[in-house]
Motif scaffolding. Sequence first.
Motif, PDB file in Angstrom:
ATOM      1  N   PRO A 120      20.660  51.943  40.514  1.00 19.03           N
ATOM      2  CA  PRO A 120      20.072  51.245  38.969  1.00 19.03           C
ATOM      3  C   PRO A 120      19.343  50.062  39.251  1.00 19.03           C
ATOM      4  CG  PRO A 120      22.538  50.764  39.355  1.00 19.03           C
ATOM      5  CD  PRO A 120      22.007  51.971  40.619  1.00 19.03           C
ATOM      6  N   TYR A 121      18.119  50.048  39.891  1.00 12.01           N
ATOM      7  CA  TYR A 121      17.238  49.031  40.267  1.00 12.01           C
ATOM      8  C   TYR A 121      17.156  47.880  38.910  1.00 12.01           C
ATOM      9  CZ  TYR A 121      15.276  51.104  44.077  1.00 12.01           C
ATOM     10  OH  TYR A 121      15.102  51.662  45.197  1.00 12.01           O
ATOM     11  N   ALA A 122      16.993  48.543  37.895  1.00 10.81           N
ATOM     12  CA  ALA A 122      16.486  47.817  36.538  1.00 10.81           C
ATOM     13  C   ALA A 122      17.571  46.778  36.490  1.00 10.81           C
ATOM     14  CB  ALA A 122      16.185  48.531  35.505  1.00 10.81           C
ATOM     15  N   SER A 123      18.948  47.478  36.384  1.00  7.43           N
ATOM     16  CA  SER A 123      20.055  46.695  35.997  1.00  7.43           C
ATOM     17  C   SER A 123      20.254  45.499  37.317  1.00  7.43           C
ATOM     18  CB  SER A 123      21.224  47.454  35.876  1.00  7.43           C
ATOM     19  OG  SER A 123      21.038  48.638  35.165  1.00  7.43           O
ATOM     20  N   TRP A 124      20.124  46.151  38.268  1.00  7.34           N
ATOM     21  CA  TRP A 124      20.515  45.219  39.618  1.00  7.34           C
ATOM     22  C   TRP A 124      19.472  44.104  39.687  1.00  7.34           C
ATOM     23  CZ3 TRP A 124      24.372  45.048  42.961  1.00  7.34           C
ATOM     24  CH2 TRP A 124      24.016  44.181  44.102  1.00  7.34           C
ATOM     25  N   ALA A 125      18.199  44.234  39.272  1.00  5.42           N
ATOM     26  CA  ALA A 125      17.102  43.179  39.279  1.00  5.42           C
ATOM     27  C   ALA A 125      17.351  42.249  37.947  1.00  5.42           C
ATOM     28  CB  ALA A 125      15.668  43.600  39.135  1.00  5.42           C
ATOM     29  N   LYS A 126      17.698  42.809  36.996  1.00 12.27           N
ATOM     30  CA  LYS A 126      17.964  41.925  35.932  1.00 12.27           C
ATOM     31  C   LYS A 126      19.023  41.019  35.961  1.00 12.27           C
ATOM     32  CE  LYS A 126      18.916  42.753  30.945  1.00 12.27           C
ATOM     33  NZ  LYS A 126      20.553  42.648  30.784  1.00 12.27           N
ATOM     34  N   LEU A 127      20.250  41.599  36.596  1.00 19.07           N
ATOM     35  CA  LEU A 127      21.382  40.824  36.818  1.00 19.07           C
ATOM     36  C   LEU A 127      20.861  39.668  37.879  1.00 19.07           C
ATOM     37  CD1 LEU A 127      24.496  43.239  37.481  1.00 19.07           C
ATOM     38  CD2 LEU A 127      24.162  41.536  35.641  1.00 19.07           C
ATOM     39  N   TYR A 128      20.218  40.052  38.652  1.00 16.18           N
ATOM     40  CA  TYR A 128      19.833  38.876  39.825  1.00 16.18           C
ATOM     41  C   TYR A 128      18.810  37.976  39.063  1.00 16.18           C
ATOM     42  CZ  TYR A 128      20.599  39.134  44.732  1.00 16.18           C
ATOM     43  OH  TYR A 128      21.043  39.109  45.932  1.00 16.18           O
ATOM     44  N   GLN A 151      36.076  38.134  43.932  1.00 18.94           N
ATOM     45  CA  GLN A 151      37.588  38.386  44.408  1.00 18.94           C
ATOM     46  C   GLN A 151      38.060  39.030  43.333  1.00 18.94           C
ATOM     47  OE1 GLN A 151      38.482  34.308  45.535  1.00 18.94           O
ATOM     48  NE2 GLN A 151      39.025  35.040  47.498  1.00 18.94           N
ATOM     49  N   GLN A 152      38.082  38.466  42.226  1.00 22.26           N
ATOM     50  CA  GLN A 152      38.761  39.040  40.756  1.00 22.26           C
ATOM     51  C   GLN A 152      38.192  40.527  40.462  1.00 22.26           C
ATOM     52  OE1 GLN A 152      38.389  35.976  38.024  1.00 22.26           O
ATOM     53  NE2 GLN A 152      39.715  34.501  39.192  1.00 22.26           N
ATOM     54  N   ALA A 153      36.823  40.519  40.327  1.00 21.25           N
ATOM     55  CA  ALA A 153      36.325  41.933  40.035  1.00 21.25           C
ATOM     56  C   ALA A 153      36.596  42.932  41.094  1.00 21.25           C
ATOM     57  CB  ALA A 153      35.060  41.867  39.850  1.00 21.25           C
ATOM     58  N   LEU A 154      36.821  42.582  42.448  1.00 24.13           N
ATOM     59  CA  LEU A 154      37.315  43.416  43.328  1.00 24.13           C
ATOM     60  C   LEU A 154      38.688  43.670  43.379  1.00 24.13           C
ATOM     61  CD1 LEU A 154      35.365  42.082  46.438  1.00 24.13           C
ATOM     62  CD2 LEU A 154      35.058  44.127  45.502  1.00 24.13           C
ATOM     63  N   ALA A 155      39.614  42.812  43.118  1.00 24.76           N
ATOM     64  CA  ALA A 155      40.911  43.112  42.776  1.00 24.76           C
ATOM     65  C   ALA A 155      41.195  44.140  41.719  1.00 24.76           C
ATOM     66  CB  ALA A 155      41.564  41.786  42.655  1.00 24.76           C
ATOM     67  N   ARG A 156      40.373  44.037  40.638  1.00 21.64           N
ATOM     68  CA  ARG A 156      40.558  44.835  39.657  1.00 21.64           C
ATOM     69  C   ARG A 156      39.993  46.446  39.961  1.00 21.64           C
ATOM     70  NH1 ARG A 156      39.173  40.429  36.286  1.00 21.64           N
ATOM     71  NH2 ARG A 156      37.020  41.000  36.388  1.00 21.64           N
ATOM     72  N   LEU A 157      39.032  46.409  40.533  1.00 18.47           N
ATOM     73  CA  LEU A 157      38.629  47.690  41.062  1.00 18.47           C
ATOM     74  C   LEU A 157      39.510  48.460  42.077  1.00 18.47           C
ATOM     75  CD1 LEU A 157      35.784  49.313  41.143  1.00 18.47           C
ATOM     76  CD2 LEU A 157      35.469  48.381  43.508  1.00 18.47           C
ATOM     77  N   THR A 345      27.645  36.925  43.158  1.00 12.12           N
ATOM     78  CA  THR A 345      27.819  36.961  41.537  1.00 12.12           C
ATOM     79  C   THR A 345      27.307  38.161  41.022  1.00 12.12           C
ATOM     80  OG1 THR A 345      27.957  34.494  41.852  1.00 12.12           O
ATOM     81  CG2 THR A 345      27.450  35.417  39.676  1.00 12.12           C
ATOM     82  N   VAL A 346      26.103  38.678  41.370  1.00 12.55           N
ATOM     83  CA  VAL A 346      25.282  39.616  41.012  1.00 12.55           C
ATOM     84  C   VAL A 346      26.331  40.907  41.184  1.00 12.55           C
ATOM     85  CG1 VAL A 346      23.669  41.288  41.177  1.00 12.55           C
ATOM     86  CG2 VAL A 346      23.037  39.090  41.298  1.00 12.55           C
ATOM     87  N   MET A 347      26.920  40.849  42.180  1.00 11.92           N
ATOM     88  CA  MET A 347      27.900  42.038  42.656  1.00 11.92           C
ATOM     89  C   MET A 347      29.170  41.991  41.402  1.00 11.92           C
ATOM     90  SD  MET A 347      28.567  44.863  44.178  1.00 11.92           S
ATOM     91  CE  MET A 347      27.674  45.112  45.604  1.00 11.92           C
ATOM     92  N   ALA A 348      29.625  41.015  41.374  1.00 12.76           N
ATOM     93  CA  ALA A 348      30.895  40.594  40.379  1.00 12.76           C
ATOM     94  C   ALA A 348      30.682  41.437  38.999  1.00 12.76           C
ATOM     95  CB  ALA A 348      31.142  39.125  40.345  1.00 12.76           C
ATOM     96  N   LEU A 351      30.095  45.011  39.033  1.00 12.36           N
ATOM     97  CA  LEU A 351      31.344  45.670  38.705  1.00 12.36           C
ATOM     98  C   LEU A 351      31.819  45.598  37.366  1.00 12.36           C
ATOM     99  CD1 LEU A 351      33.091  44.605  42.084  1.00 12.36           C
ATOM    100  CD2 LEU A 351      32.043  46.804  41.803  1.00 12.36           C
ATOM    101  N   ASP A 352      32.046  44.267  36.936  1.00 13.61           N
ATOM    102  CA  ASP A 352      32.564  43.895  35.803  1.00 13.61           C
ATOM    103  C   ASP A 352      31.996  44.876  34.491  1.00 13.61           C
ATOM    104  OD1 ASP A 352      34.797  42.489  36.556  1.00 13.61           O
ATOM    105  OD2 ASP A 352      33.630  40.429  36.257  1.00 13.61           O
ATOM    106  N   GLU A 353      30.516  44.836  34.659  1.00 16.56           N
ATOM    107  CA  GLU A 353      29.927  45.415  33.358  1.00 16.56           C
ATOM    108  C   GLU A 353      29.809  47.041  33.481  1.00 16.56           C
ATOM    109  OE1 GLU A 353      26.498  43.022  32.817  1.00 16.56           O
ATOM    110  OE2 GLU A 353      27.553  41.303  33.103  1.00 16.56           O
ATOM    111  N   GLY A 354      30.576  47.338  34.460  1.00 22.24           N
ATOM    112  CA  GLY A 354      30.816  48.852  34.487  1.00 22.24           C
ATOM    113  C   GLY A 354      29.702  49.523  35.198  1.00 22.24           C
ATOM    114  N   PHE A 355      28.710  49.059  35.765  1.00 17.34           N
ATOM    115  CA  PHE A 355      27.396  49.526  36.292  1.00 17.34           C
ATOM    116  C   PHE A 355      27.943  50.575  37.505  1.00 17.34           C
ATOM    117  CE2 PHE A 355      25.126  45.837  34.540  1.00 17.34           C
ATOM    118  CZ  PHE A 355      24.244  46.724  33.699  1.00 17.34           C
ATOM    119  N   TYR A 356      28.873  49.798  38.278  1.00 16.68           N
ATOM    120  CA  TYR A 356      29.252  50.530  39.501  1.00 16.68           C
ATOM    121  C   TYR A 356      29.994  51.753  39.467  1.00 16.68           C
ATOM    122  CZ  TYR A 356      31.350  51.097  44.158  1.00 16.68           C
ATOM    123  OH  TYR A 356      31.677  51.476  45.415  1.00 16.68           O
TER     124      TYR A 356
END
Lengths: 466, 466
Positions: A120-128, A151-157, A345-348, A351-356
């Motif tokens: 999902p480029y568009a979402s990734w680039a927008k987050l960036y 760390q928190q997003a990964l722990a939840r995942l 931060t983009v990865m967090a 993950l948190d916004e459900g894209f992953y």
Amino acid sequence: MYHLNLTLDPAGKKPMYEQLYRFLADEIRSGVIGSGERLPSKRALCAQLGVSRSTVEAACDLLLAEGYAVSRPRSGFFAADVLTQTAPTEQPARKPAPPEPVSREEDLFSTSAVDVSQFPYASWAKLYREVIYHSPALLQRGGAQGEPELQQALARLLSEYRSVRCDPEQIVVGSGLETLLSQLITLFGPKTVYALEDPGYPFLERTLRARERAIRYIPLDGDGMDAAALEASHADVAYLTPSHQFPMGVTMPASRRSRLLRWAEAGDRWIIEDDYDSEFRYGGRPLSSMQGMDRAERVIYTGTFSRSLAPSIRLAFMVLPHALLERFRAVFGREQTTVSRYEQTVMARFLDEGFYSRYLRRVGLLYARRRDALLEALRGIDGVTVSGAGGGIHFLLTNPRWTEAELIEKAAARGLRLAGLSSLCRTVPALASTLIVGYGGLPTARIPEIAQKLREAWAENGQGRP
Amino acid sequence: MYHLNLTLDPAGKKPMYEQLYRFLADEIRSGVIGSGERLPSKRALCAQLGVSRSTVEAACDLLLAEGYAVSRPRSGFFAADVLTQTAPTEQPARKPAPPEPVSREEDLFSTSAVDVSQFPYASWAKLYREVIYHSPALLQRGGAQGEPELQQALARLLSEYRSVRCDPEQIVVGSGLETLLSQLITLFGPKTVYALEDPGYPFLERTLRARERAIRYIPLDGDGMDAAALEASHADVAYLTPSHQFPMGVTMPASRRSRLLRWAEAGDRWIIEDDYDSEFRYGGRPLSSMQGMDRAERVIYTGTFSRSLAPSIRLAFMVLPHALLERFRAVFGREQTTVSRYEQTVMARFLDEGFYSRYLRRVGLLYARRRDALLEALRGIDGVTVSGAGGGIHFLLTNPRWTEAELIEKAAARGLRLAGLSSLCRTVPALASTLIVGYGGLPTARIPEIAQKLREAWAENGQGRP
């Protein structure tokens, strides 16, 4: 006429057609075979070298394709005028490496290839863009383990999908599994003895050898690493891929996991759980992680996004037991983590916004369909059986009609690069006539055509066998 | 009334006012000093602990600021009701760490702080967006050394600004100097002996110790690393910061560079040139790199963008001599580089399109003005002299009126954290009464106020000296 002074090595690293191609290309480039000189006929090459016609043909096709030779109808092959061609561009000092001959095809069955068509480029680039514009503070120095948000997003995942039990502060983020494993090796110190799966993923082995660490190779059985052999090995650290063993594709059952955990608990021993390919599972419930079964804090859980998301995303993580976390902080606590704070931060947020998780569902379906289509197509090839296809994006293909080397060479002669199982076996004999088939980078639409090539390549009976 | 059971350690890691603050905060938090109970008077604390009034005052200020104590006019200090305060938020399992007391000030003189106020966000974010949208191929696996586009951009930059002579293919990109130095340590093997500048930058030392490598500490003279001591040391690898030595601020003259290069040539020896802070030079032409003087390929040139651009940008590089390049490829050739291909591509364009050199000019002027203002302000403080201020973003400050520990403690009592030179000295005595002053993170506008605090802190004569 040119006299060929060459012996091919059937056990060499390169397939024989490639050895022949490289030799002739070198002879032409260096002028030993003069421009316009006739090359030996295919029949003469077969006879002199003792190789099959398909080997010679593959080499000749490459010479033509790369411009080292020209073909004249009814006359044969002649060396091209490569000296004149290269003269104007003037690259004297360094002899140019011959082009990789089957690069057109080489990634089709690679076990490290991944399908990024759904990324999902568009979402990734927008987050960036949002993160870069709105977080100037992230330009400053970050911590040694990673951004708390990640760390928190990964722990939840990990808790939700893999039943990993940890505090966010136990998580260490790094630029690739290699970086994190290298840190672990430092933490364990020079006397530590490592148990590796045999056959297994060769990365850790290379690093351990480069750093002169002791290695014990532990054979596998149908349940994964052989527990009795591990117990007898005097190893301190076992490196495991329990979700989908590379390369055998075994999923380790809970009974074996318990026994290996007891091994670790019984001494000051550790298990590195590389949760390789746990994201993709076809039919059947995935087992939770070993880390989640571990009550004694002996498991270091590791994972990466380079297969589940994209290979160039250099973001991996490990979950350290508290005792190792203390060691980590003492040794690496004053360094910065190796991943850009922006990317973290983009990865967090990803993950948190459900894209992953949405992306994983999408690409998981894609791989499932591709696997089904590929298994179906391979079923049409005489002699072929498949194992280890219950998860991940690779499986083993066995065809007892030919040796492993023959299977590889015949496929290569048709432009298909395949890897044999034996190259990953250290102390155990490889399953005979077996190849490792990755399909992460295989375009689904090309499966019928590729299966047809394999069918042709392996069509004759094993008459060429010694 | 509460009886204080505490002995302060003047040689401890934490300054004494902080030891006192932490002790009292713990006593209040744990209920040993009950809510509303009166604390010992400042005079009693001074007498009992044998410390100066400013130490006690600094500790009390922190207790008030952090809410551990309240002050009642003409009655003294009383423990606040912290138990009741923390109860509603319920954080049972883990005892919260006491807040870092001088965190408000701690980065002002940090040598790792950098001014990012001039960072060109808009251009950086725009490049990022372009690269992400237009280069889907970059999601796939990258090479072991880095993107060719970045290698070329770096080779041009280093050739132009630092007279580094290399092919782009000699460049290896990694996520921070730590990552690259760690790879070098692996390439050199376990028997290699390392010569470190004494005093010097402590990172490499920590890594070498963690990996149990042999270290020789080589003293400095006015020209940098002592050549005779190095020659006598039987070291194989010398780690140097010739542009602006950390911490002494010496720039190594060409004569010393030549002699150290001859040392490397005379054996199978290497020089790691950490071209630390070469970007900032005030007055005088910068010397070119040692790598550019090296005719025998014995120098590994290393650099990073974490100081010249922003600390969180995890992108460093090294230029490998051909012999090491071959070793690198044999050991790490099958891994991916540790930096995101997107970030590499963004950086390549950032360099190629001139953003970086424009930024360097801008931030260089800013640092030059700040340095001038700071030197001018310090000149007004009795006893203070400065050295090593010709380049980089730190210098040494000496004030013989007090010991190093006194200088630090007196500044800390006014909320200014400063580092002493002695903590970086291993085998040599530190220059007496000397501090390391970084100004990369010091707001220029606050210089008068901060200089005034230092003037007050160090105003009395050294009457408290032992």
